[in-house]
Motif scaffolding. Structure first.
Motif, PDB file in Angstrom:
ATOM      1  N   THR A   1       0.837  -1.211   0.000  1.00 52.28           N
ATOM      2  CA  THR A   1       0.000   0.000   0.000  1.00 52.28           C
ATOM      3  C   THR A   1       0.867   1.254   0.000  1.00 52.28           C
ATOM      4  O   THR A   1       0.592   2.211  -0.730  1.00 52.28           O
ATOM      5  N   VAL A   2       1.913   1.266   0.813  1.00 50.29           N
ATOM      6  CA  VAL A   2       2.824   2.414   0.830  1.00 50.29           C
ATOM      7  C   VAL A   2       3.463   2.594  -0.546  1.00 50.29           C
ATOM      8  O   VAL A   2       3.544   3.712  -1.066  1.00 50.29           O
ATOM      9  N   LEU A   3       3.909   1.503  -1.157  1.00 49.78           N
ATOM     10  CA  LEU A   3       4.508   1.597  -2.492  1.00 49.78           C
ATOM     11  C   LEU A   3       3.508   2.118  -3.518  1.00 49.78           C
ATOM     12  O   LEU A   3       3.860   2.900  -4.411  1.00 49.78           O
TER      13      LEU A   3
ATOM     14  N   HIS B   1       1.717   6.750  -6.908  1.00 46.25           N
ATOM     15  CA  HIS B   1       0.735   7.802  -7.225  1.00 46.25           C
ATOM     16  C   HIS B   1       1.348   9.183  -7.032  1.00 46.25           C
ATOM     17  O   HIS B   1       1.168  10.075  -7.850  1.00 46.25           O
ATOM     18  N   PHE B   2       2.070   9.374  -5.952  1.00 49.47           N
ATOM     19  CA  PHE B   2       2.679  10.665  -5.657  1.00 49.47           C
ATOM     20  C   PHE B   2       3.659  11.071  -6.745  1.00 49.47           C
ATOM     21  O   PHE B   2       3.735  12.228  -7.132  1.00 49.47           O
ATOM     22  N   CYS B   3       4.418  10.099  -7.240  1.00 51.99           N
ATOM     23  CA  CYS B   3       5.436  10.375  -8.257  1.00 51.99           C
ATOM     24  C   CYS B   3       4.895  10.304  -9.685  1.00 51.99           C
ATOM     25  O   CYS B   3       5.664  10.431 -10.647  1.00 51.99           O
ATOM     26  N   ASP B   4       3.583  10.109  -9.833  1.00 52.93           N
ATOM     27  CA  ASP B   4       2.955   9.969 -11.144  1.00 52.93           C
ATOM     28  C   ASP B   4       3.557   8.838 -11.978  1.00 52.93           C
ATOM     29  O   ASP B   4       3.713   8.939 -13.196  1.00 52.93           O
ATOM     30  N   HIS B   5       3.936   7.773 -11.319  1.00 57.39           N
ATOM     31  CA  HIS B   5       4.438   6.574 -11.979  1.00 57.39           C
ATOM     32  C   HIS B   5       3.595   5.404 -11.491  1.00 57.39           C
ATOM     33  O   HIS B   5       4.038   4.605 -10.671  1.00 57.39           O
ATOM     34  N   ILE B   6       2.387   5.349 -11.974  1.00 61.17           N
ATOM     35  CA  ILE B   6       1.453   4.346 -11.493  1.00 61.17           C
ATOM     36  C   ILE B   6       2.058   2.951 -11.617  1.00 61.17           C
ATOM     37  O   ILE B   6       2.265   2.435 -12.711  1.00 61.17           O
ATOM     38  N   TYR B   7       2.352   2.379 -10.473  1.00 69.73           N
ATOM     39  CA  TYR B   7       2.860   1.011 -10.363  1.00 69.73           C
ATOM     40  C   TYR B   7       4.082   0.754 -11.249  1.00 69.73           C
ATOM     41  O   TYR B   7       4.264  -0.329 -11.763  1.00 69.73           O
ATOM     42  N   ALA B   8       4.919   1.760 -11.407  1.00 68.62           N
ATOM     43  CA  ALA B   8       6.098   1.604 -12.243  1.00 68.62           C
ATOM     44  C   ALA B   8       7.350   1.292 -11.424  1.00 68.62           C
ATOM     45  O   ALA B   8       8.423   1.193 -11.982  1.00 68.62           O
ATOM     46  N   LEU B   9       7.219   1.188 -10.108  1.00 63.65           N
ATOM     47  CA  LEU B   9       8.387   0.839  -9.309  1.00 63.65           C
ATOM     48  C   LEU B   9       8.868  -0.556  -9.698  1.00 63.65           C
ATOM     49  O   LEU B   9       8.071  -1.479  -9.802  1.00 63.65           O
ATOM     50  N   PRO B  10      10.154  -0.691  -9.905  1.00 65.79           N
ATOM     51  CA  PRO B  10      10.674  -1.999 -10.330  1.00 65.79           C
ATOM     52  C   PRO B  10      10.829  -2.960  -9.146  1.00 65.79           C
ATOM     53  O   PRO B  10      11.918  -3.198  -8.663  1.00 65.79           O
ATOM     54  N   ILE B  11       9.731  -3.503  -8.689  1.00 66.25           N
ATOM     55  CA  ILE B  11       9.753  -4.473  -7.599  1.00 66.25           C
ATOM     56  C   ILE B  11       9.876  -5.851  -8.235  1.00 66.25           C
ATOM     57  O   ILE B  11       9.008  -6.267  -8.998  1.00 66.25           O
ATOM     58  N   HIS B  12      10.963  -6.526  -7.925  1.00 68.45           N
ATOM     59  CA  HIS B  12      11.208  -7.823  -8.537  1.00 68.45           C
ATOM     60  C   HIS B  12      10.891  -8.976  -7.606  1.00 68.45           C
ATOM     61  O   HIS B  12      10.426 -10.018  -8.038  1.00 68.45           O
TER      62      HIS B  12
END
Length: 173
Positions: free
Chosen positions: A48-50, A55-66
């Motif tokens: 949820t935090v991620l 959302h805050f960074c305007d990169h909807i679910y773009a964090l590279p979580i592997h």
């Protein structure tokens, strides 16, 4: 963490080199929550935090979580089962911890590439010095410490034999 009818969760996000990027902890609701629920809350809370960072960074679910590591194999098996076929999550709706499972599943579905959920053996620092542990085991130890600190900080429970607040009665004419 789980003790004396209280539950707590801790989680940490790091990069591949082990640099801790963000961490969190919190209480786990429910009557006498156990490890399964606590681990589930840690997963849902971290995801949820991620989501909010994205959302805050305007990169909807773009964090590279592997990879996501968890020391509760049953939770890993159930969450990954939800991805097996379309109605798998519906089939499990009567599971006692469905709320936590469903939340984690929904958060994981939003990523363009679903992170791999892997098991890490808990309490490895009991027999091996922390510095000699692999990164996933170190992160698990750190998350356990966060959960333990949270568990100790929780207020005492209201006893089950509490007297409910009674409101004054009003009379209408």
């Amino acid at each position: 963490g789980a003790a004396n009818c209280l539950g707590s969760a801790g989680w940490i996000v790091s990069d591949a080199d082990g640099k801790r990027l963000v961490q969190g902890s919190g209480s786990v609701p429910g009557h006498d929550p156990r490890s399964y629920r606590a681990e589930g809350y840690a997963m849902a809370s971290g995801l949820t935090v991620l989501k909010h960072i994205c959302h805050f960074c305007d990169h909807i679910y773009a964090l590279p979580i592997h990879k996501i590591y968890c020391d509760n194999l049953g939770l890993i098996q159930k969450v990954t089962y939800f991805f097996k076929y379309r109605l798998a999550s519906i089939k499990c709706v009567l599971h006692s911890e469905y709320d936590v499972l469903a939340q984690s599943f929904l958060l994981l579905q939003a990523y363009s590439v679903t992170p791999e959920i892997l098991h890490v053996k808990g309490h490895q620092d009991d027999k091996t010095p922390y510095a000699n542990l692999p990164l996933p085991a170190q992160l698990n130890c750190d998350a356990d410490k966060l959960a333990t600190t949270e568990l100790r900080a929780l207020p005492n429970l209201i006893p089950l034999s509490y007297t409910p607040l009674t409101l004054p009665t009003t009379h209408s004419v």
